[in-house]
Design a protein around this motif. Structure first.
Motif, PDB file in Angstrom:
ATOM      1  N   THR A 203      10.985  16.312   2.130  1.00 45.51           N
ATOM      2  CA  THR A 203      10.803  17.426   1.199  1.00 45.51           C
ATOM      3  C   THR A 203      11.730  18.619   1.453  1.00 45.51           C
ATOM      4  OG1 THR A 203       9.005  18.278   2.599  1.00 45.51           O
ATOM      5  CG2 THR A 203       8.396  16.811   0.788  1.00 45.51           C
ATOM      6  N   ARG A 204      12.148  18.818   2.688  1.00 44.01           N
ATOM      7  CA  ARG A 204      13.017  19.947   3.018  1.00 44.01           C
ATOM      8  C   ARG A 204      14.452  19.639   2.627  1.00 44.01           C
ATOM      9  NH1 ARG A 204      13.447  25.392   3.780  1.00 44.01           N
ATOM     10  NH2 ARG A 204      15.011  25.897   5.370  1.00 44.01           N
ATOM     11  N   GLU A 205      15.071  20.518   1.866  1.00 48.00           N
ATOM     12  CA  GLU A 205      16.431  20.271   1.389  1.00 48.00           C
ATOM     13  C   GLU A 205      17.430  21.238   2.015  1.00 48.00           C
ATOM     14  OE1 GLU A 205      16.797  20.158  -2.816  1.00 48.00           O
ATOM     15  OE2 GLU A 205      15.460  18.406  -3.056  1.00 48.00           O
ATOM     16  N   GLN A 206      18.589  20.714   2.327  1.00 47.47           N
ATOM     17  CA  GLN A 206      19.733  21.495   2.784  1.00 47.47           C
ATOM     18  C   GLN A 206      20.990  20.893   2.161  1.00 47.47           C
ATOM     19  OE1 GLN A 206      20.089  24.251   4.579  1.00 47.47           O
ATOM     20  NE2 GLN A 206      17.924  24.548   5.043  1.00 47.47           N
ATOM     21  N   PHE A 207      21.882  21.763   1.736  1.00 42.95           N
ATOM     22  CA  PHE A 207      23.139  21.314   1.123  1.00 42.95           C
ATOM     23  C   PHE A 207      22.880  20.391  -0.078  1.00 42.95           C
ATOM     24  CE2 PHE A 207      23.895  21.780   5.738  1.00 42.95           C
ATOM     25  CZ  PHE A 207      24.705  22.902   5.693  1.00 42.95           C
ATOM     26  N   GLY A 208      21.799  20.703  -0.802  1.00 44.56           N
ATOM     27  CA  GLY A 208      21.535  19.983  -2.040  1.00 44.56           C
ATOM     28  C   GLY A 208      20.889  18.622  -1.891  1.00 44.56           C
ATOM     29  N   GLN A 209      20.376  18.276  -0.702  1.00 46.38           N
ATOM     30  CA  GLN A 209      19.714  16.983  -0.525  1.00 46.38           C
ATOM     31  C   GLN A 209      18.668  17.080   0.570  1.00 46.38           C
ATOM     32  OE1 GLN A 209      22.367  13.925   1.026  1.00 46.38           O
ATOM     33  NE2 GLN A 209      23.716  15.491   1.884  1.00 46.38           N
ATOM     34  N   ILE A 211      16.791  16.698   3.992  1.00 52.35           N
ATOM     35  CA  ILE A 211      17.397  16.587   5.319  1.00 52.35           C
ATOM     36  C   ILE A 211      17.245  15.176   5.885  1.00 52.35           C
ATOM     37  CG2 ILE A 211      17.088  19.036   5.819  1.00 52.35           C
ATOM     38  CD1 ILE A 211      14.702  18.281   7.581  1.00 52.35           C
ATOM     39  N   GLY A 212      16.309  14.408   5.350  1.00 55.55           N
ATOM     40  CA  GLY A 212      16.142  13.033   5.782  1.00 55.55           C
ATOM     41  C   GLY A 212      17.324  12.144   5.431  1.00 55.55           C
ATOM     42  N   ALA A 213      18.206  12.637   4.580  1.00 56.67           N
ATOM     43  CA  ALA A 213      19.393  11.865   4.231  1.00 56.67           C
ATOM     44  C   ALA A 213      20.447  11.924   5.330  1.00 56.67           C
ATOM     45  CB  ALA A 213      19.990  12.394   2.925  1.00 56.67           C
ATOM     46  N   PHE A 214      20.312  12.885   6.258  1.00 53.27           N
ATOM     47  CA  PHE A 214      21.283  13.014   7.329  1.00 53.27           C
ATOM     48  C   PHE A 214      20.943  12.050   8.470  1.00 53.27           C
ATOM     49  CE2 PHE A 214      21.087  17.261   5.324  1.00 53.27           C
ATOM     50  CZ  PHE A 214      22.369  17.258   4.762  1.00 53.27           C
ATOM     51  N   GLN A 215      21.967  11.417   9.006  1.00 51.88           N
ATOM     52  CA  GLN A 215      21.765  10.348   9.974  1.00 51.88           C
ATOM     53  C   GLN A 215      21.014  10.805  11.222  1.00 51.88           C
ATOM     54  OE1 GLN A 215      25.283   8.527  11.868  1.00 51.88           O
ATOM     55  NE2 GLN A 215      24.480   6.551  11.171  1.00 51.88           N
ATOM     56  N   ALA A 216      21.318  12.003  11.711  1.00 53.26           N
ATOM     57  CA  ALA A 216      20.661  12.492  12.926  1.00 53.26           C
ATOM     58  C   ALA A 216      19.151  12.610  12.726  1.00 53.26           C
ATOM     59  CB  ALA A 216      21.247  13.835  13.329  1.00 53.26           C
TER      60      ALA A 216
END
Length: 313
Positions: A203-209, A211-216
């Motif tokens: 649910t938390r978004e950063q840079f338009g997506q 944060i779960g989309a980031f590999q780390a």
């Protein structure tokens, strides 16, 4: 061997969930949540003024909740039916204590459970029992009965504001059942923080997506889930075998799953996880305190080491 929950096991877990969930939703100690979802809010009311000095706690045990847990049979689960208990075993107790850990239920749950059938009123929740678990005693000032071994206890400033602590000069012998039930509580915490991390990552978004989309972030959540499921298998197996070595292994895995999972959940939440509006930091602090019960992981490591030496001889 396959460890599958029966319908009776699921009903027991749901009953415990209902009692602790209603108390939590009423703001008794913290998270307002359902078993399957994220917290909707947090009530820090019981924490005001807590721990200004070592032992100076103003939070009070919820006696209504304690009696409700007694009515449910949490403390008398393993008592024989002839003695007013449910006549169940360790597997059922583990499921109940896992739910209590998930919901962050405060109080000397393990000590009161172990006192059922020995201390009058403990089985029904009318009596709150404190006992030395290793070198620590939880909720000593709120207890109606203090078991032998807690003599000379001195107050400590607890890292967990919902767990007042005292230290005893002579560490008490640890009951293996207490170790297993502690592992079950840690498993509940590990499950909870894993779910909170995944929910926030979605649910938390950063840079338009998200944060779960980031590999780390993906790696943190995935590793947390792996630790939870490995610990779950170990805890459930130890509940069936009741073997001291199995219990020691389950304790170490559950401690790791809870502490590392809560730390990673805090990392996923960022600075928000440290605030009183979030329950994340409380799960980490409770996991730290539980990890010191009964001699901590060192005692379990000694049990495993002794077993390995015996097998090699």
């Amino acid at each position: 061997m396959r460890f599958q929950l029966t319908e009776e096991h699921r009903a027991l877990r749901a009953a415990v969930r209902d009692v602790v969930g209603r108390s939590s939703s009423a703001g008794a100690w913290g998270p307002v949540a359902s078993r399957g979802g994220a917290a909707d809010g947090y009530s820090p009311a019981p924490l005001r003024g807590a721990a200004a000095r070592p032992g100076d706690f103003q939070c009070r045990l919820d006696r209504g909740l304690w009696r409700a847990l007694g009515d449910l049979g949490l403390f008398s689960l393993r008592l024989a039916e002839a003695d007013g208990g449910a006549g169940l075993g360790l597997p059922e107790a583990v499921l109940a204590f896992e739910e209590a850990g998930w919901a962050l239920v405060p109080g000397p749950l393990v000590a009161t459970h172990l006192a059922a059938g020995v201390v009058p009123g403990a089985a029904t929740g009318e009596t709150v029992v404190a006992a030395a678990d290793g070198s620590l005693v939880e909720w000593l000032a709120e207890a109606d009965v203090v078991r032998p071994g807690a003599e000379g206890a001195v107050p400590l400033r607890s890292v967990d504001p919902l767990t007042p602590l005292h230290r005893v000069p002579a560490p008490a012998r640890t009951d293996p059942v207490a170790v297993l039930l502690t592992a079950a509580e840690q498993l509940g915490t590990a499950t909870r923080v894993c779910g909170l991390a995944v929910q926030h990552a979605r649910t938390r978004e950063q840079f338009g997506q998200p944060i779960g989309a980031f590999q780390a972030v993906k790696h943190l959540c995935a590793q947390s889930l792996v630790r939870v499921e490995v610990a779950r298998a170990a805890v459930y197996a130890a509940a069936v075998t009741a073997d001291a070595v199995d219990i020691a292994a389950a304790r170490l895995l559950a401690d790791e799953a809870a502490v590392r999972g809560a730390r990673d959940c805090l990392q996923v939440h960022g600075g928000m996880g440290f605030t009183w509006e979030s329950e994340v930091h409380l799960h980490l602090k409770r996991a730290w305190v539980r990890a010191r019960r009964g001699g901590g992981g060192t005692e379990s490591e000694e049990v495993l080491a002794a077993d390995l030496v015996a097998r090699a001889a």
